[in-house]
Each structure stands twice: as structure tokens, then as C-alpha cells.
Design a protein around this motif. Sequence first.
Motif, PDB file in Angstrom:
ATOM      1  N   CYS A 171       8.532 -19.931  -3.339  1.00 56.07           N
ATOM      2  CA  CYS A 171       7.579 -19.937  -2.197  1.00 56.07           C
ATOM      3  C   CYS A 171       7.608 -21.415  -1.904  1.00 56.07           C
ATOM      4  CB  CYS A 171       6.215 -19.477  -2.251  1.00 56.07           C
ATOM      5  SG  CYS A 171       5.042 -20.331  -3.728  1.00 56.07           S
ATOM      6  N   CYS A 172       7.772 -22.533  -2.965  1.00 59.28           N
ATOM      7  CA  CYS A 172       7.777 -23.820  -2.632  1.00 59.28           C
ATOM      8  C   CYS A 172       8.738 -24.288  -1.630  1.00 59.28           C
ATOM      9  CB  CYS A 172       7.456 -24.553  -3.909  1.00 59.28           C
ATOM     10  SG  CYS A 172       6.111 -24.056  -4.959  1.00 59.28           S
ATOM     11  N   ASP A 206       2.698 -17.156   1.568  1.00 57.19           N
ATOM     12  CA  ASP A 206       1.562 -17.369   2.268  1.00 57.19           C
ATOM     13  C   ASP A 206       1.714 -17.410   3.702  1.00 57.19           C
ATOM     14  OD1 ASP A 206       1.268 -20.288   2.955  1.00 57.19           O
ATOM     15  OD2 ASP A 206       2.510 -19.910   1.182  1.00 57.19           O
ATOM     16  N   TYR A 231      -0.808 -22.905  -5.266  1.00 55.39           N
ATOM     17  CA  TYR A 231       0.123 -22.747  -4.251  1.00 55.39           C
ATOM     18  C   TYR A 231       0.259 -24.140  -3.638  1.00 55.39           C
ATOM     19  CZ  TYR A 231       1.592 -18.127  -3.484  1.00 55.39           C
ATOM     20  OH  TYR A 231       2.118 -16.853  -3.917  1.00 55.39           O
ATOM     21  N   CYS A 276       2.177 -26.603  -6.075  1.00 51.33           N
ATOM     22  CA  CYS A 276       3.536 -26.255  -5.818  1.00 51.33           C
ATOM     23  C   CYS A 276       4.012 -26.800  -4.635  1.00 51.33           C
ATOM     24  CB  CYS A 276       3.794 -24.682  -5.751  1.00 51.33           C
ATOM     25  SG  CYS A 276       5.287 -23.930  -5.674  1.00 51.33           S
ATOM     26  N   TYR A 277       3.446 -26.580  -3.482  1.00 50.52           N
ATOM     27  CA  TYR A 277       4.207 -27.214  -2.088  1.00 50.52           C
ATOM     28  C   TYR A 277       4.079 -28.620  -2.128  1.00 50.52           C
ATOM     29  CZ  TYR A 277       4.137 -22.714   0.155  1.00 50.52           C
ATOM     30  OH  TYR A 277       4.448 -21.230   0.626  1.00 50.52           O
TER      31      TYR A 277
END
Length: 123
Positions: free
Chosen positions: A22-23, A74, A102, A105-106
Motif C-alpha cells: 500500500c505504501c 485505503d 498506514y 508506512c506512507y
Amino acid sequence: MKMDFQGTVMRAGSRFGMTHCCCNYGKLSPDQTAAARSRWSNARPGFREAWANRFGAWPTEPNGRLYEGHHVRDLWHGGNPTDWDNIIPFPKDLHTELFDLYNECYANDPPWTQVGVDYPYGE
């Protein structure tokens, strides 16, 4: 425990999750994110009803509050707001904690910048 996974083994227990992290997804504009959130808000009651028909009642907190729907990919980063494979019920406290993770991570902050375990799906 429900064991009715629908998907491929490659996506469930392989390096798919590491190479499609997701990152790695770019942020959507605020308008796009708001539109996705609105889509989820409008679909939420029907989604929970369909969930109940498929898996049983949508989970609730001890106080009776319904669990929040966690989007694995997300909405801020392009996740489909109504995709069955993208939504998992989570209690509010865990969902908030997950949201914080999250963001780490981002932001490319530790521990996301470190090498992980040898067998990420088995340890």
C-alpha cells in the motif's frame, strides 16, 4: 473462524503483498478522496446487510456500536470503497491504530524502512 477465502494462493500467502505494498500508491486529490468516502458512506448500510447474508451479522463492539469498515487499500490512496476484497470489519480502537501505522508506512518511517522477517506470513 471463517475459512471461506475467495482468491488465489499467490495473493494470500506470497510476496504479492510485498510487491504491491500500500505504501507504493500515490495520494488522490482531496476531491477524489471525498468522493470515495461519500461512495462508501452511501453504500455502508447495504454492504453490511450483504455481509450479514454472506458471513453473519456485521461485528459489534461490546457497547453495541458497529465495527468500522477498514479499507485494506485505503481510500486516500485509491482503494475501491465498495470492493468485497478491500473491506474488513475492525473495532474502532484497532482501526485507529491501523490508520496510524498506514501513515507511518506512507511517510517511509521505521519500522517500514527496515528489512522484515524471513517468512513474513509464517512467523
